[in-house]
Scaffold this motif. Structure first.
Motif, PDB file in Angstrom:
ATOM      1  N   CYS A 179      -1.062  -0.781  -4.280  1.00  4.93           N
ATOM      2  CA  CYS A 179      -2.314  -0.024  -4.174  1.00  4.93           C
ATOM      3  C   CYS A 179      -2.056   1.350  -3.584  1.00  4.93           C
ATOM      4  N   VAL A 180      -2.396   2.363  -4.344  1.00  2.00           N
ATOM      5  CA  VAL A 180      -2.491   3.697  -3.761  1.00  2.00           C
ATOM      6  C   VAL A 180      -3.886   3.796  -3.192  1.00  2.00           C
ATOM      7  N   THR A 181      -3.968   3.965  -1.895  1.00  3.93           N
ATOM      8  CA  THR A 181      -5.303   4.027  -1.298  1.00  3.93           C
ATOM      9  C   THR A 181      -5.263   4.780   0.029  1.00  3.93           C
ATOM     10  N   HIS A 182      -6.403   5.394   0.321  1.00  4.29           N
ATOM     11  CA  HIS A 182      -6.541   6.038   1.632  1.00  4.29           C
ATOM     12  C   HIS A 182      -7.237   5.097   2.608  1.00  4.29           C
ATOM     13  N   ASN A 195       1.420  -6.321   3.128  1.00  2.96           N
ATOM     14  CA  ASN A 195       2.534  -6.786   3.944  1.00  2.96           C
ATOM     15  C   ASN A 195       3.598  -5.697   4.050  1.00  2.96           C
ATOM     16  N   ARG A 196       3.376  -4.574   3.317  1.00  2.64           N
ATOM     17  CA  ARG A 196       4.288  -3.438   3.460  1.00  2.64           C
ATOM     18  C   ARG A 196       3.516  -2.167   3.153  1.00  2.64           C
ATOM     19  N   VAL A 197       3.712  -1.160   3.973  1.00  2.00           N
ATOM     20  CA  VAL A 197       3.129   0.151   3.687  1.00  2.00           C
ATOM     21  C   VAL A 197       4.284   1.095   3.389  1.00  2.00           C
ATOM     22  N   ILE A 198       4.137   1.808   2.284  1.00  2.00           N
ATOM     23  CA  ILE A 198       5.164   2.765   1.871  1.00  2.00           C
ATOM     24  C   ILE A 198       4.593   4.151   2.048  1.00  2.00           C
ATOM     25  N   PHE A 199       5.355   5.021   2.684  1.00  2.00           N
ATOM     26  CA  PHE A 199       4.855   6.374   2.900  1.00  2.00           C
ATOM     27  C   PHE A 199       5.661   7.343   2.057  1.00  2.00           C
ATOM     28  N   LYS A 228       2.226   9.693  -5.316  1.00  2.00           N
ATOM     29  CA  LYS A 228       1.830   8.275  -5.256  1.00  2.00           C
ATOM     30  C   LYS A 228       1.333   7.771  -6.621  1.00  2.00           C
ATOM     31  N   SER A 229       0.375   8.509  -7.198  1.00  2.00           N
ATOM     32  CA  SER A 229      -0.180   8.074  -8.493  1.00  2.00           C
ATOM     33  C   SER A 229       0.899   8.097  -9.560  1.00  2.00           C
ATOM     34  N   VAL A 255       0.866  -1.185   0.000  1.00  2.00           N
ATOM     35  CA  VAL A 255       0.000   0.000   0.000  1.00  2.00           C
ATOM     36  C   VAL A 255       0.899   1.229   0.000  1.00  2.00           C
ATOM     37  N   VAL A 256       0.606   2.148  -0.915  1.00  2.00           N
ATOM     38  CA  VAL A 256       1.348   3.401  -0.995  1.00  2.00           C
ATOM     39  C   VAL A 256       0.473   4.485  -0.377  1.00  2.00           C
TER      40      VAL A 256
END
Ligand SMILES: Nc1ncnc2c1ncn2[C@@H]1O[C@H](COP(=O)(O)OP(=O)(O)OP(=O)(O)O)[C@@H](O)[C@H]1O
Length: 267
Positions: free
Chosen positions: A217-220, A230-234, A66-67, A57-58
């Motif tokens: 996935c770019v998502t809010h 399994n990973r969140v990218i900020f 992000k997009s 998730v981005v």
């Protein structure tokens, strides 16, 4: 239909240790990548290795890039420096393979981008017939299979305007699946939906994750990130400034920009 919100975390959390990935099993490798829009330096020195079967998730504030990052991954946008290697193909070096790469990388957008004058079945069979040369009967059988997969086979002969937003987004996911992608990119797939329709789209995405699809996935939807990633990218101002597994990302963010972002969206 099952209720995501009432599923326990244990039921829904996918065990990262079940993933069979190794260093040689890289789906996407972004190395020292930069992108500019004119003079605007939108992506700065991005390094990101996505392993097969990973669910990333981005997250990040509006305008952080992000997009643009995920659009660069199937060359909807062009980067100017560094490398993006998708399933072994460097996107700028091997332009002949670009169509093949695009077929291997499905993309679902915020706005469903369905052709309004075509039926759902025609929307799903268009690319397989005209891009791949799949015979019509086979393309239709595949389309029906994926419409069953997203639980709306009964909508096959309707037009997009006759479906709800959630149903249209499920059609868009089915349309991507018809090309049998190895990787799926989602660009805010639920942002344009009414709240009651978000769940039905997330359920389809969760089931894809459970089947082992590589997903970015770019998502809010931070609930989705907690359950499925399994990973969140900020990202912030065009850079990846923090990444972690969801548990640590949400409970122990390291960067003050991440802390501020989470405090704004979670409270
Ligand atoms: N085609 C374009 N030309 C010029 N600038 C652009 C273009 N597309 C995006 N930008 C700018 O690049 C920056 C990053 O945009 P991007 O859409 O990648 O951000 P984002 O993090 O996905 O934002 P959001 O969460 O609001 O969708 C923004 O400042 C945006 O205005």
């Amino acid at each position: 239909m099952s209720d995501i919100s009432s599923s326990s975390a244990e039921e829904r959390t996918i065990n990262a240790s079940q993933m069979k990935v190794s260093d040689t099993d890289v789906a996407i490798d972004v190395v020292g990548m930069h992108k500019w829009y004119g003079d605007f330096h939108v992506l700065r020195d991005i390094d990101l290795k996505v392993m097969r079967g990973e669910r990333i998730v981005v997250a990040g504030p509006s305008g952080s890039g992000k997009s643009t990052l995920i659009r660069c991954m199937n060359r909807l946008e062009e980067h100017q420096q560094g490398q993006i290697i998708v399933n072994g193909t460097e996107l700028t070096a091997d332009l002949k393979r670009i169509d093949e790469v695009r077929r291997e990388v499905g993309m679902v957008f915020q706005h469903f981008n369905l052709f309004p004058h075509l039926t759902i079945l025609q929307n799903l069979t268009l690319a397989p017939i005209w891009v791949r040369g799949t015979p019509q009967a086979e393309a239709e059988a595949t389309a029906m299979h994926y419409l069953e997969r997203v639980k709306i086979p009964e909508q096959a002969n309707k037009f997009p305007g006759q479906l709800s937003g959630g149903q249209q987004q499920r059609v868009a996911i089915a349309r991507s699946l018809c090309m049998q992608p190895k990787i799926m990119l989602f660009d805010e797939p639920t942002s344009a939906l009414d709240p009651e329709m978000v769940k039905e789209v997330l359920e389809v995405m969760i089931s894809l994750a459970e089947e082992g699809m590589t997903m970015i996935c770019v998502t809010h939807e931070m609930g989705f990130a907690r359950q499925v990633a399994n990973r969140v990218i900020f990202m912030d101002q065009g850079q990846i400034i923090e990444q972690n597994d969801p548990e640590n990302f949400f409970s122990n963010p390291q960067h003050e920009r991440t802390q501020l972002f989470l405090s704004q969206i979670l409270h």
